[in-house]
Design a protein around this motif. Structure first.
Motif, PDB file in Angstrom:
ATOM      1  N   VAL A   1       0.848  -1.183   0.000  1.00 41.19           N
ATOM      2  CA  VAL A   1       0.000   0.000   0.000  1.00 41.19           C
ATOM      3  C   VAL A   1       0.889   1.240   0.000  1.00 41.19           C
ATOM      4  O   VAL A   1       1.853   1.318   0.757  1.00 41.19           O
ATOM      5  CB  VAL A   1      -0.913  -0.004   1.249  1.00 41.19           C
TER       6      VAL A   1
ATOM      7  N   GLU B   1       2.035   5.118   0.685  1.00 42.49           N
ATOM      8  CA  GLU B   1       1.908   5.974   1.864  1.00 42.49           C
ATOM      9  C   GLU B   1       0.685   6.875   1.727  1.00 42.49           C
ATOM     10  O   GLU B   1      -0.037   7.109   2.699  1.00 42.49           O
ATOM     11  CB  GLU B   1       3.175   6.810   2.067  1.00 42.49           C
TER      12      GLU B   1
ATOM     13  N   ARG C   1      -2.406   4.750   2.494  1.00 40.06           N
ATOM     14  CA  ARG C   1      -2.460   4.413   3.924  1.00 40.06           C
ATOM     15  C   ARG C   1      -2.893   5.641   4.742  1.00 40.06           C
ATOM     16  O   ARG C   1      -3.759   5.543   5.608  1.00 40.06           O
ATOM     17  CB  ARG C   1      -1.106   3.908   4.416  1.00 40.06           C
ATOM     18  N   SER C   2      -2.307   6.796   4.455  1.00 44.08           N
ATOM     19  CA  SER C   2      -2.653   7.991   5.235  1.00 44.08           C
ATOM     20  C   SER C   2      -4.068   8.482   4.928  1.00 44.08           C
ATOM     21  O   SER C   2      -4.707   9.091   5.786  1.00 44.08           O
ATOM     22  CB  SER C   2      -1.629   9.108   5.010  1.00 44.08           C
TER      23      SER C   2
ATOM     24  N   PHE D   1      -7.418  -2.245   2.233  1.00 48.99           N
ATOM     25  CA  PHE D   1      -6.247  -2.086   1.363  1.00 48.99           C
ATOM     26  C   PHE D   1      -5.899  -3.334   0.561  1.00 48.99           C
ATOM     27  O   PHE D   1      -4.739  -3.600   0.298  1.00 48.99           O
ATOM     28  CB  PHE D   1      -5.022  -1.644   2.168  1.00 48.99           C
TER      29      PHE D   1
END
Length: 138
Positions: A32, A34, A37-38, A104
């Motif tokens: 995944v 960044e 993810r964020s 994800f």
């Protein structure tokens, strides 16, 4: 090839920079990014959105990988939202992107095929994608 903006897409696409090339064969779940993810979701684009996504977020890339994902199997996990995921709207509405909320998971079960596009020095993404017309489907 073109469909109305509100029509249900056949495919949606995940763009991946060259430094995060997907392995061949694809695993059950790809790493995944960044950004994803964020954000809390996987950023995706429709075929119509791919060129502008490339122009806006992949300006320094000379190669991208584009994952073609059939829409129907993941439709229940898609929310149509603005790029930040802060405002929801109708499918294909102005500025609305498909965001995948499924813990994800994008891998060999979700991805139908992987396209690779290169742009030569000085070439725009529009020029580089001219050969993608048969692959980049609505």
């Amino acid at each position: 090839m073109a469909t109305p903006d509100s029509a249900k897409p056949t495919y949606i696409y995940k763009l991946i920079p060259s430094d995060a090339a997907p392995p061949d064969p694809l695993p059950s779940a790809l790493p995944v990014s960044e950004l994803d993810r964020s954000s809390g979701f996987i950023h995706l684009s429709t075929a119509k959105q791919v060129p502008n996504t490339l122009k806006r977020f992949f300006t320094n890339e000379s190669r991208v990988y584009i994952l073609r994902i059939p829409y129907d199997p993941i439709e229940s996990n898609i929310k149509w939202e603005d790029p930040r995921g802060e405002a929801a709207g109708p499918r294909g509405g102005e500025g609305m992107f498909p965001h995948l909320y499924n813990d994800f998971k994008v891998g060999n079960e979700e991805v139908e095929s992987v396209g690779v596009w290169d742009r030569k020095d000085g070439q725009s993404w529009d020029e580089a994608l001219e050969s993608a017309n048969e692959w980049l489907l609505y």
